[in-house]
Design a protein around this motif. Structure first.
Motif, short mmCIF file in Angstrom:
data_model
loop_
_atom_site.label_atom_id
_atom_site.label_comp_id
_atom_site.label_asym_id
_atom_site.label_seq_id
_atom_site.Cartn_x
_atom_site.Cartn_y
_atom_site.Cartn_z
N THR A 215 -21.76 69.70 57.97
CA THR A 215 -21.10 69.34 59.23
C THR A 215 -19.78 68.66 58.91
N ALA A 216 -18.69 69.25 59.39
CA ALA A 216 -17.36 68.68 59.16
C ALA A 216 -17.10 67.54 60.14
N PRO A 217 -16.40 66.50 59.74
CA PRO A 217 -16.11 65.39 60.65
C PRO A 217 -15.19 65.81 61.79
N GLU A 218 -15.28 65.08 62.88
CA GLU A 218 -14.35 65.30 63.99
C GLU A 218 -12.95 64.89 63.57
N GLY A 219 -11.98 65.72 63.90
CA GLY A 219 -10.59 65.36 63.64
C GLY A 219 -10.15 65.43 62.20
N VAL A 220 -10.97 66.01 61.30
CA VAL A 220 -10.55 66.12 59.91
C VAL A 220 -9.36 67.06 59.80
#
Length: 385
Positions: A215-220
């Motif tokens: 899961t990629a972070p928000e806003g990366v």
């Protein structure tokens, strides 16, 4: 002289026939050349840890039933084999005249082995069948992590699922601990048989499919991100690396046009508010629906109710017509407005203060006026006395 020679020849033939008669037994497998072992593949190539199966025919070339002892010979260590017929291990087999029996030979190539040619012999009575297995590569005694696809791309805040195969290339059962080393904010979880796991147990020379959910972070920020993963214990370990390419981010906000979080309304009345929906990410958002959660028996109508598309950095205006219940008591009420797409959603919370209906205000004024008139009339009537 000739007569004596003929007599000697007849005597020799008679003795030979008598010896043959006494030595003959029905069903005997002693006769040389009566049995033959046949397989179409005499030399095969195999990899370390691989299993090879030979289909062998034992053929009786004679006119009588033949008995044969089965055996397998090799000078190589650590090879295991299984010689069967009809699915059963046998030591002796009978073959009818001019008939055949099927044999099956399974050879297991050791995991730890050097390249080269390895010879074996299958025997049935006087018949023998030489076999050769060619090992082309050096065997290992370790573990292996293989990814079906090691790279994926998508948006910030998204989930990425990789399929990996963990192979136990050892001769013992292994329990592996699973780990990952992602950058800050990233989440990595391992799944096996639809369950989240932190370790797996695999039999010798076996494998297991493991899903790796990232899961990629928000806003990366956009870019390529490499995440090492590993399966290990005290005896062996396997490592791999997955890569996620972030090509943008989804983000959404909704607020009132004046950024106020409260408003007033009359019981049974309506109030129109303007909401601003903004795409604060770096990727376009499609089909943004606007909805609300209101107090009981309140209604909210949106215009428009759906925003077809919103490019990054762009905004869209939505009019919300709020109608309160005419039976609402004076006081503060909470409601929320949500903008939602398939990729992202955002909420705005409001405090709505309900004031008394205008009708009740006029009724109150009328009552006060009536009381004043009544008091004035009493003073006029009784004041003169």
């Amino acid at each position: 002289m000739q007569k004596a020679c003929r007599q000697a020849l007849v005597l020799a033939l008679t003795i030979a026939l008598l010896c043959t008669a006494f030595s003959w037994k029905p069903g005997s497998a002693e006769a040389a050349g009566d049995l033959e072992l046949y397989t179409p593949y005499r030399q095969l190539t195999a990899a370390p840890g691989e299993s090879i199966t030979y289909s062998i025919d034992l053929i009786n070339l004679s006119g009588t039933t033949q008995l044969a002892n089965l055996s397998f010979r090799t000078n190589h260590q650590n090879w295991s084999y299984d010689l069967t017929t009809g699915g059963k291990n046998v030591q002796e087999i009978a073959v009818k005249a001019h008939d055949s029996q099927s044999l099956s030979l399974r050879l297991d190539v050791p995991l730890q082995i050097d390249p080269g040619n390895y010879t074996f012999t299958v025997s049935a009575g006087d018949a023998s069948l030489p076999l050769t297995v060619t090992v082309a590569e050096k065997g290992t005694f370790n573990s292996n992590f293989e990814l079906e696809q090691s790279n994926m791309e998508g948006y910030a805040g998204s989930d990425f699922t990789f399929s990996a195969t963990l192979r136990n290339q050892t001769a013992e059962e292994q329990t592996y601990a699973l780990s990952a080393s992602p950058a800050n904010g990233w989440e990595v979880r391992f799944m096996s048989s639809s369950n989240y796991v932190s370790s797996v147990t695999i039999d010798p020379n076996a494998s297991q499919t493991i899903s790796v959910k990232v899961t990629a972070p928000e806003g990366v920020e956009a870019g390529d991100y490499s995440i090492p993963i590993a399966a290990y214990n005290n005896a062996t370990q396997a490592e791999a690396s997955i890569e996620v390419s972030i090509i943008g981010s989804y983000n959404l906000s909704i607020k009132t046009s004046d950024e106020r979080l409260n408003t007033t309304i009359r019981a049974g009345g309506s109030r129109t508010l303007e909401f601003i929906v903004e795409n604060t990410g770096t990727a376009a958002l499609e089909d943004i629906n606007v909805s609300s959660i209101t107090p009981t028996n309140w209604e909210v109508q949106f215009e428009p109710k759906t925003i077809a598309s919103l490019e990054p950095g762009k905004t869209a205006s939505v009019q919300a017509i709020i109608t309160s219940n005419e039976d609402s008591l004076p006081g503060d009420y909470a409601m929320s407005v949500t903008a939602r797409s398939d990729q992202k959603s955002a909420d705005a919370s409001l405090r709505v203060t309900v004031k008394s209906s205008v009708l009740w205000g006029w009724i109150g004024v009328a009552i006060i006026a009536a009381v004043i008139i009544a008091i004035y009339s009493l003073f006029r009537r009784y004041g003169r006395r």
